[in-house]
Design a protein around this motif. Structure first.
Motif, mmCIF file in Angstrom:
data_model
loop_
_atom_site.group_PDB
_atom_site.id
_atom_site.type_symbol
_atom_site.label_atom_id
_atom_site.label_comp_id
_atom_site.label_asym_id
_atom_site.label_seq_id
_atom_site.Cartn_x
_atom_site.Cartn_y
_atom_site.Cartn_z
ATOM 1 N N UNK A 103 30.386 51.506 25.976
ATOM 2 C CA UNK A 103 30.398 52.864 25.409
ATOM 3 C C UNK A 103 31.562 53.087 24.456
ATOM 4 N N UNK A 104 32.661 52.400 24.678
ATOM 5 C CA UNK A 104 33.837 52.556 23.825
ATOM 6 C C UNK A 104 33.963 51.416 22.799
ATOM 7 N N UNK A 105 32.881 50.669 22.629
ATOM 8 C CA UNK A 105 32.806 49.592 21.621
ATOM 9 C C UNK A 105 33.874 48.510 21.779
ATOM 10 N N UNK A 106 34.253 48.226 23.017
ATOM 11 C CA UNK A 106 35.235 47.171 23.267
ATOM 12 C C UNK A 106 34.569 45.823 23.543
ATOM 13 N N UNK A 107 33.323 45.854 23.969
ATOM 14 C CA UNK A 107 32.542 44.634 24.184
ATOM 15 C C UNK A 107 31.100 44.900 23.723
ATOM 16 N N UNK A 108 30.323 43.844 23.621
ATOM 17 C CA UNK A 108 28.921 43.988 23.216
ATOM 18 C C UNK A 108 28.049 44.347 24.429
ATOM 19 N N UNK A 109 26.915 44.928 24.138
ATOM 20 C CA UNK A 109 25.978 45.269 25.216
ATOM 21 C C UNK A 109 25.413 43.997 25.853
ATOM 22 N N UNK A 110 25.420 42.882 25.108
ATOM 23 C CA UNK A 110 24.948 41.610 25.672
ATOM 24 C C UNK A 110 25.860 41.161 26.817
ATOM 25 N N UNK A 111 27.174 41.306 26.639
ATOM 26 C CA UNK A 111 28.115 40.925 27.691
ATOM 27 C C UNK A 111 27.893 41.801 28.923
ATOM 28 N N UNK A 112 27.719 43.104 28.694
ATOM 29 C CA UNK A 112 27.466 44.010 29.822
ATOM 30 C C UNK A 112 26.192 43.591 30.567
ATOM 31 N N UNK A 113 25.135 43.275 29.838
ATOM 32 C CA UNK A 113 23.866 42.877 30.456
ATOM 33 C C UNK A 113 24.047 41.586 31.263
ATOM 34 N N UNK A 114 24.803 40.633 30.721
ATOM 35 C CA UNK A 114 25.054 39.375 31.437
ATOM 36 C C UNK A 114 25.847 39.622 32.721
ATOM 37 N N UNK A 115 26.836 40.508 32.653
ATOM 38 C CA UNK A 115 27.629 40.834 33.849
ATOM 39 C C UNK A 115 26.732 41.472 34.905
ATOM 40 N N UNK A 116 25.918 42.427 34.488
ATOM 41 C CA UNK A 116 25.049 43.112 35.452
ATOM 42 C C UNK A 116 24.021 42.160 36.055
ATOM 43 N N UNK A 117 23.501 41.227 35.254
ATOM 44 C CA UNK A 117 22.588 40.204 35.780
ATOM 45 C C UNK A 117 23.305 39.313 36.790
ATOM 46 N N UNK A 118 24.521 38.916 36.466
ATOM 47 C CA UNK A 118 25.325 38.076 37.368
ATOM 48 C C UNK A 118 25.564 38.794 38.695
ATOM 49 N N UNK A 119 25.890 40.077 38.630
ATOM 50 C CA UNK A 119 26.129 40.851 39.854
ATOM 51 C C UNK A 119 24.866 40.946 40.701
ATOM 52 N N UNK A 120 23.742 41.153 40.034
ATOM 53 C CA UNK A 120 22.462 41.276 40.738
ATOM 54 C C UNK A 120 22.045 39.940 41.352
ATOM 55 N N UNK A 121 22.074 38.904 40.529
ATOM 56 C CA UNK A 121 21.614 37.583 40.987
ATOM 57 C C UNK A 121 22.573 36.940 41.986
ATOM 58 N N UNK A 122 23.868 37.220 41.846
ATOM 59 C CA UNK A 122 24.862 36.586 42.712
ATOM 60 C C UNK A 122 25.254 37.396 43.928
ATOM 61 N N UNK A 123 24.655 38.571 44.083
ATOM 62 C CA UNK A 123 25.084 39.486 45.144
ATOM 63 C C UNK A 123 25.200 38.810 46.513
ATOM 64 N N UNK A 124 24.164 38.147 46.951
ATOM 65 C CA UNK A 124 24.189 37.535 48.283
ATOM 66 C C UNK A 124 25.242 36.437 48.365
ATOM 67 N N UNK A 125 25.347 35.674 47.300
ATOM 68 C CA UNK A 125 26.344 34.602 47.251
ATOM 69 C C UNK A 125 27.766 35.184 47.367
ATOM 70 N N UNK A 126 28.026 36.303 46.677
ATOM 71 C CA UNK A 126 29.341 36.945 46.737
ATOM 72 C C UNK A 126 29.617 37.492 48.137
ATOM 73 N N UNK A 127 28.604 38.095 48.743
ATOM 74 C CA UNK A 127 28.767 38.647 50.101
ATOM 75 C C UNK A 127 28.979 37.520 51.123
ATOM 76 N N UNK A 128 28.244 36.438 50.945
ATOM 77 C CA UNK A 128 28.417 35.279 51.843
ATOM 78 C C UNK A 128 29.815 34.686 51.725
ATOM 79 N N UNK A 129 30.380 34.708 50.519
ATOM 80 C CA UNK A 129 31.705 34.114 50.283
ATOM 81 C C UNK A 129 32.795 34.818 51.093
#
Length: 132
Positions: A103-129
């Motif tokens: 929203x403040x133009x500090x990063x691209x929306x592609x980076x945000x989308x990749x982060x959100x995908x990583x959080x979604x896909x890795x959720x169980x792995x992060x909780x298991x860790x």
């Protein structure tokens, strides 16, 4: 002061306005003081992680791989308070922080989308860790 320490201090100074802006952004979203404080503390700890090792990174240089490595390796092993609930808290903070960064133009929306995908896909792995 070593060159490494000078570079860390420079990056911390650079990151400060980003963190302050994030706080204002959270306040405008009418979140509780406690919730805002929690998000800020989470992002400050992540910022410390980014300057703890080579290559040193600024908050606006972080991407999905940094979030993944933080949640899977660094946080479960370095934070005494690491738990499932704190991991979920970090995941929520990352979602909000990367939205703010777009929203403040500090990063691209592609980076945000990749982060959100990583959080979604890795959720169980992060909780298991943090459960091991």
């Amino acid at each position: 002061m070593s060159d490494f320490d000078k570079e860390v201090a420079k990056i911390q100074k650079y990151n400060q306005p980003i963190i302050e802006g994030f706080k204002v952004w959270l306040e405008k979203a009418n979140l509780s003081t406690k919730t805002i404080k929690n998000h800020i503390l989470n992002i400050e700890f992540f910022a410390e992680y980014l300057v703890g090792y080579e290559p040193l990174q600024k908050l606006d240089e972080a991407d999905d791989q940094d979030v993944y490595d933080f949640l899977l390796n660094y946080f479960p092993h370095k934070a005494m308070w690491a738990s499932e609930s704190s991991t979920k808290s970090y995941m929520g903070s990352f979602k909000k922080f990367f939205s703010y960064m777009v929203e403040t133009d500090k990063i691209s929306s592609e980076i945000e989308a990749e982060v959100k995908d990583t959080l979604k896909e890795g959720k169980q792995e992060f909780l298991d860790a943090v459960s091991e």
